[in-house]
Design a protein around this motif. Sequence first.
Motif, short mmCIF file in Angstrom:
data_model
loop_
_atom_site.label_atom_id
_atom_site.label_comp_id
_atom_site.label_asym_id
_atom_site.label_seq_id
_atom_site.Cartn_x
_atom_site.Cartn_y
_atom_site.Cartn_z
N MET A 18 99.33 -28.61 -25.86
CA MET A 18 99.28 -27.99 -24.55
C MET A 18 98.59 -26.62 -24.62
SD MET A 18 99.88 -28.41 -21.44
CE MET A 18 101.00 -28.42 -20.12
N ASP A 19 98.92 -25.84 -25.65
CA ASP A 19 98.31 -24.52 -25.78
C ASP A 19 96.80 -24.59 -25.93
OD1 ASP A 19 100.67 -23.15 -25.47
OD2 ASP A 19 101.03 -22.91 -27.62
N SER A 20 96.31 -25.63 -26.62
CA SER A 20 94.86 -25.76 -26.79
C SER A 20 94.19 -26.07 -25.45
CB SER A 20 94.51 -26.81 -27.83
OG SER A 20 94.90 -28.10 -27.39
N ASN A 21 94.86 -26.84 -24.57
CA ASN A 21 94.32 -27.12 -23.24
C ASN A 21 94.28 -25.86 -22.40
OD1 ASN A 21 93.82 -29.83 -23.67
ND2 ASN A 21 95.82 -30.48 -22.90
N ILE A 22 95.33 -25.06 -22.47
CA ILE A 22 95.37 -23.80 -21.71
C ILE A 22 94.27 -22.87 -22.21
CG2 ILE A 22 96.73 -21.73 -21.24
CD1 ILE A 22 99.21 -23.59 -21.27
N HIS A 23 94.11 -22.80 -23.52
CA HIS A 23 93.06 -21.96 -24.10
C HIS A 23 91.68 -22.43 -23.63
CE1 HIS A 23 90.93 -19.47 -26.97
NE2 HIS A 23 90.27 -20.55 -27.36
N LEU A 24 91.47 -23.74 -23.62
CA LEU A 24 90.19 -24.30 -23.17
C LEU A 24 89.92 -23.95 -21.71
CD1 LEU A 24 87.67 -26.07 -23.61
CD2 LEU A 24 89.09 -28.04 -22.97
N VAL A 25 90.92 -24.13 -20.87
CA VAL A 25 90.75 -23.84 -19.43
C VAL A 25 90.46 -22.35 -19.23
CG1 VAL A 25 91.96 -23.75 -17.21
CG2 VAL A 25 92.11 -25.80 -18.63
N LYS A 26 91.19 -21.49 -19.92
CA LYS A 26 90.96 -20.05 -19.80
C LYS A 26 89.53 -19.70 -20.23
CE LYS A 26 94.30 -17.22 -21.20
NZ LYS A 26 95.45 -16.69 -21.97
N THR A 27 89.09 -20.29 -21.30
CA THR A 27 87.75 -19.98 -21.81
C THR A 27 86.67 -20.47 -20.85
OG1 THR A 27 88.55 -20.10 -24.09
CG2 THR A 27 86.18 -20.31 -23.77
N VAL A 28 86.80 -21.69 -20.36
CA VAL A 28 85.81 -22.24 -19.43
C VAL A 28 85.77 -21.41 -18.15
CG1 VAL A 28 85.28 -24.23 -17.95
CG2 VAL A 28 85.87 -24.59 -20.35
N LEU A 29 86.92 -21.07 -17.61
CA LEU A 29 86.96 -20.27 -16.38
C LEU A 29 86.42 -18.86 -16.62
CD1 LEU A 29 90.36 -21.33 -14.78
CD2 LEU A 29 88.06 -21.94 -14.03
N LYS A 30 86.74 -18.28 -17.76
CA LYS A 30 86.25 -16.93 -18.06
C LYS A 30 84.72 -16.91 -18.11
CE LYS A 30 86.52 -14.33 -22.09
NZ LYS A 30 87.28 -13.71 -23.18
N TYR A 31 84.13 -17.90 -18.79
CA TYR A 31 82.66 -17.94 -18.85
C TYR A 31 82.06 -18.27 -17.48
CZ TYR A 31 82.28 -17.04 -23.78
OH TYR A 31 82.33 -16.42 -25.01
#
Length: 124
Positions: free
Chosen positions: A1-14
């Motif tokens: 779950m944490d890796s999905n949250i990290h991925l979403v945060k990264t995609v949205l940040k970029y």
Amino acid sequence: MDSNIHLVKTVLKYTYGLVPIIAGLDKFTNLLTDWGQYLGSNFSGIVPVETGTFMILVGLIEIVAGVLVFIRPRIGALVVMVWLTVIALILLISGNFIDVAVRDLVMAIGAFSLSKLYETGPKA
């Protein structure tokens, strides 16, 4: 779950970092579109400078907002959210480009979501 949250945060940040920077830079060249058309006749008479000059100022604000998303994502995302909401309201009031206004409101919700993701948990 944490890796999905990290991925979403990264995609949205970029997304919310790069898109305002690119749109802001384009205010200087009008390669993507003629940005002045979005100001509308209702507001072009109110603005104390020429439309092109106003759009360059808008571009500078967008560039700063995009950079802020990269430096301080929680705050930068809120700035982008407010900016997109203001643009959408101006378009709605002018009665033109309603589709773009709706899209900007949806993008504002995404920027808000990015800000909320950075309120808790580890930073990405």
